[in-house]
Motif scaffolding. Sequence first.
Motif, PDB file in Angstrom:
ATOM      1  N   SER A   1       0.779  -0.927   0.042  1.00  0.00           N
ATOM      2  CA  SER A   1       0.015  -0.168   0.498  1.00  0.00           C
ATOM      3  C   SER A   1       0.947   1.649  -0.244  1.00  0.00           C
ATOM      4  O   SER A   1       0.622   2.779  -0.070  1.00  0.00           O
ATOM      5  CB  SER A   1      -0.998   0.330   1.609  1.00  0.00           C
TER       6      SER A   1
ATOM      7  N   GLU B   1      -2.899   7.225   4.417  1.00  0.00           N
ATOM      8  CA  GLU B   1      -4.225   7.707   4.243  1.00  0.00           C
ATOM      9  C   GLU B   1      -4.417   8.783   4.580  1.00  0.00           C
ATOM     10  O   GLU B   1      -4.933   9.280   3.878  1.00  0.00           O
ATOM     11  CB  GLU B   1      -4.893   6.376   4.184  1.00  0.00           C
TER      12      GLU B   1
ATOM     13  N   TYR C   1     -10.760  -2.879   5.300  1.00  0.00           N
ATOM     14  CA  TYR C   1     -10.376  -1.546   4.243  1.00  0.00           C
ATOM     15  C   TYR C   1     -10.854  -0.958   2.763  1.00  0.00           C
ATOM     16  O   TYR C   1     -11.653  -0.427   1.971  1.00  0.00           O
ATOM     17  CB  TYR C   1      -8.692  -1.653   4.398  1.00  0.00           C
ATOM     18  N   TYR C   2     -10.750  -2.007   1.839  1.00  0.00           N
ATOM     19  CA  TYR C   2     -10.646  -2.282   0.613  1.00  0.00           C
ATOM     20  C   TYR C   2     -11.967  -2.678  -0.089  1.00  0.00           C
ATOM     21  O   TYR C   2     -12.790  -2.109  -0.557  1.00  0.00           O
ATOM     22  CB  TYR C   2     -10.026  -3.531  -0.590  1.00  0.00           C
ATOM     23  N   LEU C   3     -12.655  -3.065   0.536  1.00  0.00           N
ATOM     24  CA  LEU C   3     -14.550  -3.565   0.636  1.00  0.00           C
ATOM     25  C   LEU C   3     -15.149  -1.922   0.711  1.00  0.00           C
ATOM     26  O   LEU C   3     -15.766  -1.732  -0.174  1.00  0.00           O
ATOM     27  CB  LEU C   3     -14.920  -4.648   1.934  1.00  0.00           C
ATOM     28  N   TYR C   4     -14.769  -1.686   1.705  1.00  0.00           N
ATOM     29  CA  TYR C   4     -15.462  -0.163   1.975  1.00  0.00           C
ATOM     30  C   TYR C   4     -15.023   0.866   0.994  1.00  0.00           C
ATOM     31  O   TYR C   4     -16.051   1.286   0.394  1.00  0.00           O
ATOM     32  CB  TYR C   4     -14.377   0.469   3.535  1.00  0.00           C
ATOM     33  N   ASN C   5     -14.104   0.567   0.112  1.00  0.00           N
ATOM     34  CA  ASN C   5     -13.823   1.892  -0.459  1.00  0.00           C
ATOM     35  C   ASN C   5     -14.216   1.289  -2.185  1.00  0.00           C
ATOM     36  O   ASN C   5     -14.524   2.330  -2.463  1.00  0.00           O
ATOM     37  CB  ASN C   5     -12.432   2.206  -0.647  1.00  0.00           C
ATOM     38  N   LEU C   6     -14.537  -0.297  -1.690  1.00  0.00           N
ATOM     39  CA  LEU C   6     -15.310  -0.804  -3.103  1.00  0.00           C
ATOM     40  C   LEU C   6     -16.224  -0.148  -2.963  1.00  0.00           C
ATOM     41  O   LEU C   6     -16.896   0.136  -4.330  1.00  0.00           O
ATOM     42  CB  LEU C   6     -14.536  -2.135  -3.278  1.00  0.00           C
ATOM     43  N   LEU C   7     -17.286  -0.354  -2.417  1.00  0.00           N
ATOM     44  CA  LEU C   7     -18.494  -0.314  -2.070  1.00  0.00           C
ATOM     45  C   LEU C   7     -19.756   0.671  -1.243  1.00  0.00           C
ATOM     46  O   LEU C   7     -20.527   0.968  -1.906  1.00  0.00           O
ATOM     47  CB  LEU C   7     -19.339  -1.818  -1.121  1.00  0.00           C
TER      48      LEU C   7
END
Length: 419
Positions: A22, A26, A123-129
């Motif tokens: 990463s 962030e 984290y990745y799911l949050y930004n994707l969804l």
Amino acid sequence: MWRARIFDFILFFSALAIAVHSRSLEVHTNLFLKALFLFWVFSTLYHHLRVVKKTGSTNVDYGISYSLSFGIFAGPLGLFIFETIYRFTIFFNRKRTKTADPEEFWDTFYNIGSFSLAYSAAYYLYNLLLPFFEPLPLGFWILLFLLVVVSSFLIDTFLICIFRILGDVNSVRDALDFYKSRSLTDMGKTALTNGLLLLFIHDAEWGTLVALFLLNYLVSLSFYSKSQSIQDKYERDKFEQMAYTDFLTGINNRAYMDLKIAELSQTEEYIGVVVADIDKFKSINDNYNHSIGDQVIRHFTKTLKNYLNANDSLFRSGGEEFTLFLRNRSYSQCVDLVERILRGVENSTVEVEFASEIVSISYTSSFGLYFYKISDQVPLEKGYIYADHLLLESKQDGRNRITAVNGCVDAGKTVLVNN
């Protein structure tokens, strides 16, 4: 055990690889350090309130984790830094207080790896969804709850892998039961807490953030104190039960009988005190063995219990001797009951395995019954002594009989022989 250690390091280095990949935090470094400090302090403070459950040879900690909100806020690299500092703080604190498990150091790498991986996925799911959920009513909170479910599933899966390696999970059913142990209420609480933390930390509302941490800590402390009180009471009750329970038969022992005698001696009720034992019990032990003798004692106990009601009391007052307190009955009713017990014992057999064969053992029993009204002049302890003397008379007169006395009238002795 070495396979479990390999799995721990696979998780740890996988989490490290994702964190390095990463590349950067962030958020701004100063903001990250402030948040890191607050999350570290309150996570460490909260840790002693977590519930520990023993699963096989492994201790599993349950409690609210703040890692979801911190991972979404700081990204995989920030999350990995937080988990490393926090988990090693817990490890060194346990070493200092001498509460660390033998494998605590290696388990720390497992904790860092599993939590970092699970919440990095969140984290990745949050930004994707988020773009899909944000327009929906309560979309943010629905997404947070979904992320808690997913991350909990991942953490449980990692644990199941460890349990499988250690032999604590041996079937699909065991694994499913472990998944089902998660509480939807607890997951909802975790989603709400982390959602509020995430909103406050993004707006840099440090005072509100600290207040939320404190509120969560105080509420958790209250629940923990109540849980400990319940656990302490359970352990006290369990200890008391062990102290007053006969280990062989499961009924109350002589110590509890003494308490019951003291309790009933304060009353002036009519009571039938019965002392009974197994005839020629020594010959059973001599002809077979003590294990067979124990089975006969358990059979006799079960037979006695089958004839009693909720108001009666049964105690193992000696090796093969038992005492019964018959309440709310007349003298004739007590005599009739003991006579039925006498016949029931004689007409039954105990099926046991001896010398690789099934053997049926028959036996008889003798009884002494003293019926009277409890008083200061004749307390229950003395009534028990009278009944014991009557049992001795039954034994001396040929066994397999009842010798009974009605202490309320001058009617002499009643002797019932089972012919």
